[in-house]
Write an enzyme that holds these catalytic residues in place. Structure first.
Site, PDB file in Angstrom:
ATOM      1  N   PHE A  38       0.801  -1.232   0.000  1.00  0.00           N
ATOM      2  CA  PHE A  38       0.000   0.000   0.000  1.00  0.00           C
ATOM      3  C   PHE A  38       0.832   1.279   0.000  1.00  0.00           C
ATOM      4  CE2 PHE A  38      -1.987  -3.123   3.071  1.00  0.00           C
ATOM      5  CZ  PHE A  38      -2.665  -3.834   2.092  1.00  0.00           C
ATOM      6  N   HIS A  39       1.955   1.305  -0.734  1.00  0.00           N
ATOM      7  CA  HIS A  39       2.815   2.479  -0.718  1.00  0.00           C
ATOM      8  C   HIS A  39       3.167   2.998  -2.118  1.00  0.00           C
ATOM      9  CE1 HIS A  39       4.387   0.644   3.301  1.00  0.00           C
ATOM     10  NE2 HIS A  39       3.228   1.263   3.470  1.00  0.00           N
TER      11      HIS A  39
END
Length: 580
Positions: A469-470
């Site tokens: 999730f980056h």
């Protein structure tokens, strides 16, 4: 009637809430914050473990999918992104991590003055209220809570002991600039509840008459007068509206939607824009390029004792116990989230002394993050490469602002990334096989011990790897002669006026760890830049002579401190500014 604000902030997420709060703080400027999603009223947002409930909720989550990635067996990878006030900070795993000192020093070395570790540290300290107490690297007066996990867990303690046996020291603080070690994460929680950027920054500012918050308001494009960003067109409740910006438009829509908005608005690669007959306002070939993300590999183990969160969630008595712990004491698993154990260390033994992998250790197991837990006692070792070399891209598919862009991460595209993936899996097995962890491990469920060769392990990584999730880097900060740079070191978009990008898209290279706290730091800095430049124009905050020295890091430190004093004074002197 025309609608105006001094600053129009697009996106009420990790960065946007900071910008709206800081820019409206002194009472001098009107600010309008546009958020595409709803207000953050859903209860599962505020219960730390609740992100299992928001991971697939289309009301609160954009639920993007990448294009098929040939490096990942042509799979489309699910990319959740927050769609509510607080953005992804309202649905993330709550991990409080800054990254390594060298990450920021590298940004400065790439031609971004004032972005070294020592330059960023005052803003990291400014944003936080850390329960470790004040010190050279920590602050206690900021709005964002950094909370240590209050109770120890047998599995996490065993993980730390296993890491120690492999030569990794115990660490009680991963945010000093040196991350190496094993220990417990700090979390963005406050009294057992999630402390998102909306909770930390926006809630205290809601009463201000010069701050206007519009939810369910999705930006469509930036409108220009010549090369001056003058307004945002957006849709709200089925109606197309326009909000004009007297001073600046600030894009805080995230690494996926900020570049999409730039492209839709005529700022990007001219050849791409011409495919869709979009008039070119200014050509910047780097818009949507340089896409980076942390790719995680989840190894699942069955635990020999019923001490996991799986066990609690499988029975009504366990669920009742968890609920009562949270309701009465704001404690227990509901107050912590999923990932408690942290390791930063080296998977590859080469010349780079910095940790190259990060572990998120969870005391539960499921087939994917946020999925249904298994019906056995389980735990999850998640390992990711901290500084991937692979680069992807993001590009609009049409002129429709409501159609998701094409996202190609290009995971595992370099030899080093593939070697690190294999080494990370082998290191995970080494931890599971080391005491005292070994005595708690009943067996490896995934990938399973029949997966042994490098080719088999790499196939497992391609078949099962997922985002942690980056996504970052798609509006890169850099020097003007860098063909891929989109913004300068004060985050102003090259070639146009009155337009700034403030979110993870400006990262030249991905930080070594979770991105939420670094993005909040970036926003704190950007707010200082914007206020300083606005003050230079009207003479109310800084003098012209001071502005002439604004490029120096030392000056920027002084500005950060002076702004806090001047903002309080200006608020008393000028009073509240009503929205037009």
């Amino acid at each position: 009637m025309d609608d105006y604000a001094d600053f129009v902030v697009v996106g009420g997420g990790s960065a946007g809430c900071v910008m709206a709060s800081r820019l409206s703080e002194n009472g001098k400027y009107s600010v309008c914050l546009l958020e595409a999603g709803p207000a953050d009223r859903n209860m599962w947002i505020h219960i730390p473990i609740g992100y299992g409930k928001t991971m697939f909720n289309p009301r609160l989550n954009w639920g993007f999918y990448t294009d098929p990635d040939h490096n990942m067996l042509d799979r489309r990878i699910y990319w959740p992104r927050g769609k509510t006030l607080g953005g992804s900070s309202s649905i993330n795993g709550l991990i409080y991590i800054r990254g390594q000192k060298e990450d920021y020093d590298h940004w400065a070395q790439l031609g971004n003055p004032g972005w070294g570790w020592e330059d960023c540290l005052p803003y990291f300290r400014k944003l936080e209220n850390n329960d470790l107490g004040p010190g050279p690297t920590h602050g206690t007066d900021g709005p964002l809570n950094a909370t240590s996990i209050p109770t120890r867990h047998e599995l996490v303690d065993a993980l730390i002991g296993a890491a120690n046996s492999l030569g990794v020291p115990t660490s009680k603080d991963f945010n000093t600039g040196d991350q190496r070690g094993a220990g417990y994460y700090q979390l963005t929680t406050r009294n057992g509840r999630r402390c998102s950027s909306a909770v930390a920054y926006l809630n205290p500012a809601r009463h201000r008459p010069n701050l206007r918050i519009e939810t369910e308001a999705q930006a469509m494009r930036v409108l220009f007068r010549g090369t001056k960003a003058s307004a945002i067109q957006y849709r709200q409740h089925g109606k197309i509206k326009t909000i004009n910006a007297r001073r600046e438009v600030i894009l805080c829509a995230g690494a996926l939607q900020s570049p999409q908005l730039l492209q839709l608005s005529g700022v990007g690669n001219a050849s791409l824009l011409k495919q869709f007959n979009i008039p070119v306002v200014h050509e910047l070939k780097g818009v949507g390029e340089n896409l980076q993300d942390h790719l995680q590999f989840r190894l699942i183990y069955e635990v020999s004792k019923p001490i996991t969160t799986n066990d609690l969630l499988r029975s009504w008595t366990g669920k009742a116990k968890m609920g009562l712990q949270w309701a009465l004491l704001r404690g227990g698993p509901l107050a912590i989230g999923i990932n408690q154990g942290a390791i930063f260390c080296n998977a590859l033994s080469d010349t780079d002394p910095r940790p190259d992998v990060q572990f998120h250790f969870g005391t539960l197991s499921a087939d994917m993050a946020g999925g249904k837990v298994h019906d056995f006692s389980g735990c999850t070792f998640s390992v990711c490469q901290l500084r991937p070399e692979s680069r992807g891209h993001l590009r609009i598919r049409s002129t429709d602002p409501f159609e998701a862009p094409a996202m190609q991460p290009n995971y595992l595209d370099t030899e080093r990334d593939r070697r690190t993936a294999i080494a990370g899996v082998r290191l995970t097995r080494g931890l599971a096989d080391a005491q005292p962890m070994q005595s708690l491990m009943k067996g490896e469920i995934k990938p399973g011990r029949d997966v042994q060769t490098d080719d088999d392990i790499l196939h497992f990584c391609r078949e099962n790897g997922a985002t942690i999730f980056h996504p970052s880097g798609t509006a890169k900060m850099g020097q003007e002669d860098d063909p891929m740079a989109v913004v300068d070191h004060r985050l102003r978009v090259y070639g146009v006026q009155g337009l700034r990008v403030v979110d993870a898209s400006i990262m030249p290279t991905l930080v070594s760890g979770n991105t939420n706290v670094p993005v909040i730091m970036i926003a704190e800095r950007a707010a200082a830049f914007a206020l300083e430049e606005a003050g230079t124009e009207d003479g109310s905050i800084v003098s012209t002579a001071a502005a002439a020295n604004a490029e120096s890091p030392a000056h920027e430190h002084a500005v950060a401190a002076r702004l806090q004093q001047n903002q309080a004074q200006a608020c008393n002197e000028s009073g509240a500014l009503q929205m037009t």
